[in-house]
Write a protein that holds these residues in place. Structure first.
Motif, PDB file in Angstrom:
ATOM      1  N   VAL A  59       0.940  -1.428  -0.305  1.00 38.95           N
ATOM      2  CA  VAL A  59      -0.316  -0.165  -0.412  1.00 38.95           C
ATOM      3  C   VAL A  59       0.898   1.576   0.354  1.00 38.95           C
ATOM      4  N   GLY A  60       0.106   2.349   0.084  1.00 33.23           N
ATOM      5  CA  GLY A  60       0.901   3.577  -0.388  1.00 33.23           C
ATOM      6  C   GLY A  60       2.288   3.915   1.359  1.00 33.23           C
ATOM      7  N   LYS A  61       1.473   3.232   2.160  1.00 34.14           N
ATOM      8  CA  LYS A  61       2.608   3.855   3.334  1.00 34.14           C
ATOM      9  C   LYS A  61       3.801   2.472   3.057  1.00 34.14           C
ATOM     10  N   ASP A  62       4.049   1.874   3.218  1.00 35.71           N
ATOM     11  CA  ASP A  62       4.718   0.802   2.502  1.00 35.71           C
ATOM     12  C   ASP A  62       5.734   1.351   1.368  1.00 35.71           C
ATOM     13  N   LEU A  63       5.064   1.950   0.095  1.00 33.03           N
ATOM     14  CA  LEU A  63       6.141   2.450  -0.613  1.00 33.03           C
ATOM     15  C   LEU A  63       6.922   3.484  -0.053  1.00 33.03           C
ATOM     16  N   GLU A  64       6.279   4.825   0.742  1.00 32.09           N
ATOM     17  CA  GLU A  64       6.239   5.773   0.910  1.00 32.09           C
ATOM     18  C   GLU A  64       7.535   5.284   2.001  1.00 32.09           C
ATOM     19  N   ARG A  65       7.645   3.939   2.847  1.00 31.02           N
ATOM     20  CA  ARG A  65       9.388   3.731   3.845  1.00 31.02           C
ATOM     21  C   ARG A  65      10.368   3.687   2.568  1.00 31.02           C
ATOM     22  N   GLN A  66       9.648   2.650   1.632  1.00 30.99           N
ATOM     23  CA  GLN A  66      11.092   2.113   0.877  1.00 30.99           C
ATOM     24  C   GLN A  66      11.346   3.453   0.689  1.00 30.99           C
ATOM     25  N   PHE A  67      10.497   4.586   0.158  1.00 27.92           N
ATOM     26  CA  PHE A  67      11.516   5.703  -0.609  1.00 27.92           C
ATOM     27  C   PHE A  67      12.038   6.578   0.724  1.00 27.92           C
ATOM     28  N   LEU A  68      12.038   6.580   1.475  1.00 26.37           N
ATOM     29  CA  LEU A  68      12.178   8.001   2.610  1.00 26.37           C
ATOM     30  C   LEU A  68      13.644   6.868   2.785  1.00 26.37           C
ATOM     31  N   THR A  69      13.565   5.564   2.952  1.00 22.56           N
ATOM     32  CA  THR A  69      14.796   4.759   3.415  1.00 22.56           C
ATOM     33  C   THR A  69      15.338   4.683   3.133  1.00 22.56           C
ATOM     34  N   HIS A  70      15.355   5.193   0.810  1.00 25.06           N
ATOM     35  CA  HIS A  70      16.179   4.872   0.762  1.00 25.06           C
ATOM     36  C   HIS A  70      16.859   6.807   0.610  1.00 25.06           C
ATOM     37  N   LEU A  71      15.951   7.352   0.398  1.00 22.41           N
ATOM     38  CA  LEU A  71      16.522   8.979   0.712  1.00 22.41           C
ATOM     39  C   LEU A  71      17.898   9.454   1.753  1.00 22.41           C
ATOM     40  N   ASP A  72      16.756   8.595   2.862  1.00 18.95           N
ATOM     41  CA  ASP A  72      18.161   8.773   3.533  1.00 18.95           C
ATOM     42  C   ASP A  72      18.912   8.303   4.204  1.00 18.95           C
ATOM     43  N   GLU A  73      18.672   6.267   3.687  1.00 21.80           N
ATOM     44  CA  GLU A  73      20.072   6.082   3.225  1.00 21.80           C
ATOM     45  C   GLU A  73      21.193   6.743   2.609  1.00 21.80           C
ATOM     46  N   LEU A  74      21.165   7.556   1.867  1.00 18.16           N
ATOM     47  CA  LEU A  74      21.810   8.528   0.431  1.00 18.16           C
ATOM     48  C   LEU A  74      21.581   9.560   1.533  1.00 18.16           C
ATOM     49  N   ASN A  75      21.540   9.948   2.617  1.00 21.27           N
ATOM     50  CA  ASN A  75      21.984  11.449   3.182  1.00 21.27           C
ATOM     51  C   ASN A  75      21.190  12.646   2.177  1.00 21.27           C
ATOM     52  N   CYS A  76      20.389  12.457   1.686  1.00 23.59           N
ATOM     53  CA  CYS A  76      19.924  13.340   0.455  1.00 23.59           C
ATOM     54  C   CYS A  76      19.307  14.900   1.254  1.00 23.59           C
ATOM     55  N   HIS A  77      19.466  15.764   1.080  1.00 20.25           N
ATOM     56  CA  HIS A  77      18.909  17.363   2.130  1.00 20.25           C
ATOM     57  C   HIS A  77      17.863  17.474   2.039  1.00 20.25           C
ATOM     58  N   TYR A  78      17.512  17.348   3.396  1.00 20.20           N
ATOM     59  CA  TYR A  78      15.470  17.926   3.130  1.00 20.20           C
ATOM     60  C   TYR A  78      15.186  18.602   4.092  1.00 20.20           C
ATOM     61  N   ASP A  79      14.110  19.138   3.905  1.00 18.54           N
ATOM     62  CA  ASP A  79      13.932  19.864   5.363  1.00 18.54           C
ATOM     63  C   ASP A  79      12.227  19.900   4.700  1.00 18.54           C
ATOM     64  N   THR A  80      11.426  19.635   6.642  1.00 15.65           N
ATOM     65  CA  THR A  80      10.026  19.791   6.628  1.00 15.65           C
ATOM     66  C   THR A  80       8.859  20.722   7.237  1.00 15.65           C
ATOM     67  N   ARG A  81       7.834  20.282   7.372  1.00 25.19           N
ATOM     68  CA  ARG A  81       7.804  21.799   7.755  1.00 25.19           C
ATOM     69  C   ARG A  81       7.880  23.089   7.514  1.00 25.19           C
ATOM     70  N   ILE A  82       7.879  23.151   6.318  1.00 26.04           N
ATOM     71  CA  ILE A  82       8.696  24.724   5.990  1.00 26.04           C
ATOM     72  C   ILE A  82       7.440  25.674   5.303  1.00 26.04           C
ATOM     73  N   THR A  83       7.601  27.127   4.670  1.00 20.37           N
ATOM     74  CA  THR A  83       6.557  27.675   4.603  1.00 20.37           C
ATOM     75  C   THR A  83       7.276  28.625   3.507  1.00 20.37           C
ATOM     76  N   LEU A  84       7.071  28.530   2.354  1.00 19.69           N
ATOM     77  CA  LEU A  84       7.500  28.620   1.286  1.00 19.69           C
ATOM     78  C   LEU A  84       7.070  30.167   1.389  1.00 19.69           C
ATOM     79  N   GLY A  85       7.581  31.162   0.713  1.00 14.60           N
ATOM     80  CA  GLY A  85       7.920  32.433   1.075  1.00 14.60           C
ATOM     81  C   GLY A  85       7.534  33.093  -0.195  1.00 14.60           C
TER      82      GLY A  85
END
Lengths: 307, 307
Positions: A59-85
């Protein structure tokens, strides 16, 4: 001022794939997401995804976990809870707010991967319904409404699929469409018209959703302005999606429906702003695979300018 | 004569993704592969793939297993160890041989996903080297050649990446390129020219690969026809890839390099023949993600004609 080669807006599958490709090609990047968490539309997929090759039966949540694990394992740069100006396309800068502090960033390229949101009816009672979290998936939630009455609004594939799924589970469906022409595929239309527990109302609009603690009825109107109420236990609004591109309205070219117009690499009418995924895919088809494919093509293309 | 809505030629990531999408949309399909097994170029990827979102840290064989499991779980239709016979594009039929019996199939659409193969030098000794399985990956096999001498042939990114990886592991590299202009990215060229253990020979061609049980030397020739021998323990040929499209030469339009010319959905100059993946991607970039994305776009597009 921080300088970043590629800033990515939106943390759904397209944005995540873009960050992965930046890392893969050694490009300085930053992915920004307004919500609490990354994942985008993956969060909303309650049924089994069978069409992302290599990851079946999730289901979507499983896929999400796979994608996020991948992103974190590669140490990609991201920031959440931001408000675009502001985005200043001439100086290639943008600002965003995070934890009460404003950040100013200079980008070489901005990749917009803000996706699309379900289109709303914009009628009284709708936002209350959504706030009460009365948002249902026909495939997952049909059992809740067995023997009950549910309204499905729309005339495309998704509306018809929803109506048929509910009908399969013994739900009495009223399918309400504002036109008399349907955009749905014939193999969905034919059975829908034959089902005894599906009532099709064309040339009707839903004008109000009523109910106190939960939805209890809707008010519909025909072409002549004749109005009547129908008791329903739920309303599934399936009238398409809307690209999340409002913030770029006067900055890049959008089509009539709001999709960012891009060339075949994903570059918009302004060469430093690009777009991938559902915010731009028209006239193509939307899927996780196409989004990740677009991300790869675009980032590889931009890398030839960065080095 | 068997009738199949979509016949897919080639069982690499693009072909597998196309079969998965056919199943997803309920389309009668058949995937045909000439080799013993499906998997295509995934089989040759010996290093870690970090760029297929959701499946990190896998070598080609792991990805192949994920893709094939998916295909089997969905009960997609495929046949391996076949030999393709004639394609009659006018009658939309093809024949293939399997276990000494000839099969005739009528298709509505043919999806060509036969990929690309490494381009060969076409010189004496090359096919013997390949038959002896002296095919090396710079990233995986560099340790075998520490302190030894290896020739890398080519002038693009892949050749330069190979030379640098070998050099990192203490291999003495002779990089041989037939032109004096390199197509490789500058960030690969600069270090390659500075490394003490990389000798760059431009305007030279490899004319012969010598060796009895294994490669022992090569004969190279300069522009003036001057020839000399260089002792090497291995030859890595990195002169690009060639689309596997020969069998369609007089049937659909090909570009100068042999790629099948397609529109943005993947349809060739003949509307019943389509192509996805490395056999057609020019001028885009090749990756697993782009191949699966193309598959989805094309199959969804064709489904609108089939129903």
């Amino acid at each position: 001022m921080k300088k970043v080669d590629i800033v990515i807006l939106g943390g759904g599958p397209a944005g995540i794939a873009a960050a992965i490709w930046c890392k893969r090609l050694g490009i300085n990047h930053l992915l920004l997401e307004e919500r609490e968490e990354l994942g985008g539309q993956l969060k909303q997929i309650k049924n089994i995804v069978m069409d992302y090759p290599g990851l079946n039966n999730m289901v979507g949540k499983d896929l999400e976990r796979q994608f996020l694990t991948h992103l974190d394992e590669l140490n990609c740069h991201y920031d959440t809870r931001i408000t675009l100006g502001d985005i200043n396309a001439d100086s290639q800068t943008l600002t965003y707010l995070k934890d009460d502090s404003t950040n100013l960033i200079h980008y070489q390229f901005l990749i917009v991967a803000t996706g699309a949101s379900p289109r709303r009816l914009g009628i009284p009672g709708e936002s209350e319904m959504l706030q009460r979290n009365e948002i249902y998936s026909a495939s997952v939630d049909a059992y809740r409404f067995e023997g009950k009455h549910v309204a499905v609004v729309g005339g495309g594939d998704r509306a018809l699929e929803g109506a048929l799924l509910l009908s399969d589970h013994g739900v009495n469906v009223t399918l309400i469409h504002r036109s008399e022409r349907f955009r749905a595929r014939m193999e969905l239309m034919e059975p829908a018209l034959q089902r005894e527990n599906i009532t099709v109302l064309t040339n009707h609009r839903v004008k109000e959703i009523m109910g106190v603690d939960r939805v209890s009825s809707i008010r519909i109107e025909d072409e002549q302005g004749g109005s009547n109420n129908v008791d329903v236990s739920a309303v599934l609004v399936r009238i398409g999606v809307q690209p999340n591109s409002d913030f770029l309205k006067h900055i890049v070219e959008l089509d009539a429906e709001g999709h960012i117009v891009t060339d075949s690499f994903g570059v918009s009418s302004r060469s430093s702003i690009c777009a991938i995924g559902d915010v731009c895919t028209k006239p193509f088809y939307s899927s996780i695979s196409t989004s990740t494919g677009q991300a790869m093509t675009l980032v590889k293309h931009l890398s030839t300018y960065l080095h």
